[in-house]
Design a protein around this motif. Structure first.
Motif, PDB file in Angstrom:
ATOM      1  N   GLU A  32       1.551  35.292  24.227  1.00 39.84           N
ATOM      2  CA  GLU A  32       2.529  34.448  25.285  1.00 39.84           C
ATOM      3  C   GLU A  32       1.373  35.525  27.047  1.00 39.84           C
ATOM      4  O   GLU A  32       0.308  34.619  27.273  1.00 39.84           O
ATOM      5  CB  GLU A  32       4.023  34.574  25.599  1.00 39.84           C
ATOM      6  N   ILE A  33       1.240  36.263  26.291  1.00 38.19           N
ATOM      7  CA  ILE A  33       0.837  37.509  27.742  1.00 38.19           C
ATOM      8  C   ILE A  33      -0.826  37.048  27.121  1.00 38.19           C
ATOM      9  O   ILE A  33      -2.025  37.083  28.198  1.00 38.19           O
ATOM     10  CB  ILE A  33       1.117  38.259  26.858  1.00 38.19           C
ATOM     11  N   LEU A  34      -1.546  37.114  26.099  1.00 31.46           N
ATOM     12  CA  LEU A  34      -2.808  36.967  25.724  1.00 31.46           C
ATOM     13  C   LEU A  34      -3.101  35.581  26.696  1.00 31.46           C
ATOM     14  O   LEU A  34      -4.722  35.074  26.816  1.00 31.46           O
ATOM     15  CB  LEU A  34      -3.284  36.961  24.099  1.00 31.46           C
ATOM     16  N   THR A  35      -2.473  34.181  25.620  1.00 31.55           N
ATOM     17  CA  THR A  35      -2.776  32.881  26.308  1.00 31.55           C
ATOM     18  C   THR A  35      -3.245  33.031  27.612  1.00 31.55           C
ATOM     19  O   THR A  35      -3.404  32.456  27.914  1.00 31.55           O
ATOM     20  CB  THR A  35      -1.887  33.033  25.542  1.00 31.55           C
ATOM     21  N   GLY A  36      -2.107  33.141  28.341  1.00 30.03           N
ATOM     22  CA  GLY A  36      -1.981  33.553  29.677  1.00 30.03           C
ATOM     23  C   GLY A  36      -2.797  34.166  30.913  1.00 30.03           C
ATOM     24  O   GLY A  36      -3.502  33.941  31.799  1.00 30.03           O
ATOM     25  N   THR A  37      -3.459  35.379  30.115  1.00 26.76           N
ATOM     26  CA  THR A  37      -4.414  35.798  30.256  1.00 26.76           C
ATOM     27  C   THR A  37      -5.999  35.197  30.557  1.00 26.76           C
ATOM     28  O   THR A  37      -6.322  35.241  31.889  1.00 26.76           O
ATOM     29  CB  THR A  37      -4.730  37.681  29.634  1.00 26.76           C
ATOM     30  N   ILE A  38      -5.817  34.514  30.011  1.00 25.46           N
ATOM     31  CA  ILE A  38      -7.340  34.111  29.250  1.00 25.46           C
ATOM     32  C   ILE A  38      -7.175  32.310  29.956  1.00 25.46           C
ATOM     33  O   ILE A  38      -8.356  32.655  30.751  1.00 25.46           O
ATOM     34  CB  ILE A  38      -7.378  33.479  27.817  1.00 25.46           C
ATOM     35  N   GLY A  39      -6.205  31.913  30.184  1.00 26.76           N
ATOM     36  CA  GLY A  39      -5.745  30.116  30.974  1.00 26.76           C
ATOM     37  C   GLY A  39      -6.079  31.344  32.529  1.00 26.76           C
ATOM     38  O   GLY A  39      -6.567  30.632  33.620  1.00 26.76           O
ATOM     39  N   ALA A  40      -5.435  32.546  33.336  1.00 26.72           N
ATOM     40  CA  ALA A  40      -6.176  33.001  34.406  1.00 26.72           C
ATOM     41  C   ALA A  40      -6.965  33.697  34.801  1.00 26.72           C
ATOM     42  O   ALA A  40      -7.551  33.089  35.557  1.00 26.72           O
ATOM     43  CB  ALA A  40      -4.845  34.740  34.513  1.00 26.72           C
ATOM     44  N   ILE A  41      -8.258  34.112  34.007  1.00 31.09           N
ATOM     45  CA  ILE A  41      -9.358  34.044  34.044  1.00 31.09           C
ATOM     46  C   ILE A  41     -10.184  32.882  34.353  1.00 31.09           C
ATOM     47  O   ILE A  41     -10.977  32.518  35.059  1.00 31.09           O
ATOM     48  CB  ILE A  41     -10.395  34.744  32.684  1.00 31.09           C
ATOM     49  N   VAL A  42      -9.825  31.647  33.053  1.00 24.24           N
ATOM     50  CA  VAL A  42     -10.742  30.143  33.730  1.00 24.24           C
ATOM     51  C   VAL A  42     -10.130  29.447  34.747  1.00 24.24           C
ATOM     52  O   VAL A  42     -11.229  29.390  35.665  1.00 24.24           O
ATOM     53  CB  VAL A  42     -10.216  29.108  32.475  1.00 24.24           C
ATOM     54  N   LEU A  43      -9.005  29.737  35.529  1.00 22.49           N
ATOM     55  CA  LEU A  43      -8.287  29.679  36.613  1.00 22.49           C
ATOM     56  C   LEU A  43      -8.463  29.845  38.294  1.00 22.49           C
ATOM     57  O   LEU A  43      -9.598  29.510  38.831  1.00 22.49           O
ATOM     58  CB  LEU A  43      -6.882  30.238  36.520  1.00 22.49           C
ATOM     59  N   LEU A  44      -8.782  31.865  37.268  1.00 17.72           N
ATOM     60  CA  LEU A  44     -10.210  32.258  38.537  1.00 17.72           C
ATOM     61  C   LEU A  44     -11.380  31.790  38.549  1.00 17.72           C
ATOM     62  O   LEU A  44     -11.741  32.120  39.536  1.00 17.72           O
ATOM     63  CB  LEU A  44      -9.680  33.736  38.645  1.00 17.72           C
ATOM     64  N   ALA A  45     -11.973  32.099  37.459  1.00 19.61           N
ATOM     65  CA  ALA A  45     -13.400  31.430  37.961  1.00 19.61           C
ATOM     66  C   ALA A  45     -14.030  29.634  38.176  1.00 19.61           C
ATOM     67  O   ALA A  45     -14.503  30.188  39.376  1.00 19.61           O
ATOM     68  CB  ALA A  45     -13.803  31.312  36.022  1.00 19.61           C
ATOM     69  N   ILE A  46     -12.784  29.583  38.431  1.00 16.00           N
ATOM     70  CA  ILE A  46     -12.916  27.971  39.088  1.00 16.00           C
ATOM     71  C   ILE A  46     -12.668  28.347  40.524  1.00 16.00           C
ATOM     72  O   ILE A  46     -13.251  27.235  41.083  1.00 16.00           O
ATOM     73  CB  ILE A  46     -11.545  26.821  38.068  1.00 16.00           C
ATOM     74  N   VAL A  47     -11.507  29.082  40.917  1.00 16.15           N
ATOM     75  CA  VAL A  47     -11.039  28.735  42.032  1.00 16.15           C
ATOM     76  C   VAL A  47     -11.920  29.691  43.134  1.00 16.15           C
ATOM     77  O   VAL A  47     -13.162  29.186  44.035  1.00 16.15           O
ATOM     78  CB  VAL A  47     -10.296  29.810  42.118  1.00 16.15           C
ATOM     79  N   ASN A  48     -13.123  30.996  41.999  1.00 13.43           N
ATOM     80  CA  ASN A  48     -14.517  31.591  42.923  1.00 13.43           C
ATOM     81  C   ASN A  48     -15.657  30.576  43.062  1.00 13.43           C
ATOM     82  O   ASN A  48     -16.435  30.552  43.644  1.00 13.43           O
ATOM     83  CB  ASN A  48     -13.907  33.008  41.640  1.00 13.43           C
ATOM     84  N   LEU A  49     -15.450  29.177  41.705  1.00 12.37           N
ATOM     85  CA  LEU A  49     -16.892  28.722  42.007  1.00 12.37           C
ATOM     86  C   LEU A  49     -16.664  27.989  43.906  1.00 12.37           C
ATOM     87  O   LEU A  49     -17.773  27.749  44.259  1.00 12.37           O
ATOM     88  CB  LEU A  49     -16.188  27.780  40.876  1.00 12.37           C
ATOM     89  N   PHE A  50     -14.771  27.291  43.565  1.00 11.49           N
ATOM     90  CA  PHE A  50     -14.908  26.536  45.020  1.00 11.49           C
ATOM     91  C   PHE A  50     -14.360  26.831  46.092  1.00 11.49           C
ATOM     92  O   PHE A  50     -15.545  27.171  47.479  1.00 11.49           O
ATOM     93  CB  PHE A  50     -13.793  26.104  44.974  1.00 11.49           C
ATOM     94  N   THR A  51     -14.613  28.519  45.971  1.00 10.84           N
ATOM     95  CA  THR A  51     -14.614  30.011  47.286  1.00 10.84           C
ATOM     96  C   THR A  51     -15.408  30.675  47.313  1.00 10.84           C
ATOM     97  O   THR A  51     -15.734  31.475  48.131  1.00 10.84           O
ATOM     98  CB  THR A  51     -12.874  30.321  47.393  1.00 10.84           C
ATOM     99  N   ARG A  52     -16.948  30.645  47.059  1.00  9.37           N
ATOM    100  CA  ARG A  52     -18.150  31.266  46.622  1.00  9.37           C
ATOM    101  C   ARG A  52     -17.252  32.774  46.428  1.00  9.37           C
ATOM    102  O   ARG A  52     -18.288  33.410  47.876  1.00  9.37           O
ATOM    103  CB  ARG A  52     -18.122  30.436  47.951  1.00  9.37           C
ATOM    104  N   GLY A  53     -16.870  33.457  45.906  1.00  7.70           N
ATOM    105  CA  GLY A  53     -16.363  34.444  46.135  1.00  7.70           C
ATOM    106  C   GLY A  53     -15.325  35.225  46.914  1.00  7.70           C
ATOM    107  O   GLY A  53     -15.327  36.856  47.162  1.00  7.70           O
ATOM    108  N   ARG A  54     -14.968  34.537  47.469  1.00  9.30           N
ATOM    109  CA  ARG A  54     -14.070  34.594  47.874  1.00  9.30           C
ATOM    110  C   ARG A  54     -12.017  35.248  47.402  1.00  9.30           C
ATOM    111  O   ARG A  54     -11.430  36.063  48.208  1.00  9.30           O
ATOM    112  CB  ARG A  54     -13.493  34.160  49.663  1.00  9.30           C
ATOM    113  N   VAL A  55     -12.158  35.406  46.254  1.00 12.09           N
ATOM    114  CA  VAL A  55     -11.191  35.402  45.834  1.00 12.09           C
ATOM    115  C   VAL A  55     -11.573  36.402  44.684  1.00 12.09           C
ATOM    116  O   VAL A  55     -12.212  36.769  44.107  1.00 12.09           O
ATOM    117  CB  VAL A  55     -10.250  34.295  44.534  1.00 12.09           C
TER     118      VAL A  55
END
Length: 80
Positions: free
Chosen positions: A57-80
């Motif tokens: 569960e932790i590994l699955t959540g971590t990979i999903g969190a990395i994907v989520l942070l990458a998507i958020v980073n695309l829209f905020t241009r590095g502010r996250v």
């Protein structure tokens, strides 16, 4: 007890995701939110194939969190 485990695993997964992706922490609440949402994303992408139990569960959540942070980073241009 299930809600408590969800919060703990979400916090750990969000913290790991933020450490791997950016190198900084989002705070406790931010890590929990990113970890829980990341868990849904990771399970949707991987279908729970990373193992069973808390470690899977932790590994699955971590990979999903990395994907989520990458998507958020695309829209905020590095502010996250």
């Amino acid at each position: 007890m299930g809600i408590l485990w969800t919060l703990i695993i979400g916090a750990i997964a969000g913290w790991l995701g933020s450490q791997i992706f950016k190198g900084g922490s989002l705070g406790l609440i931010g890590n929990i939110v990113v970890g829980i949402v990341g868990g849904f994303i990771g399970y949707w992408l991987l279908g729970g194939r990373l193992g069973e139990g808390v470690v899977g569960e932790i590994l699955t959540g971590t990979i999903g969190a990395i994907v989520l942070l990458a998507i958020v980073n695309l829209f905020t241009r590095g502010r996250v």
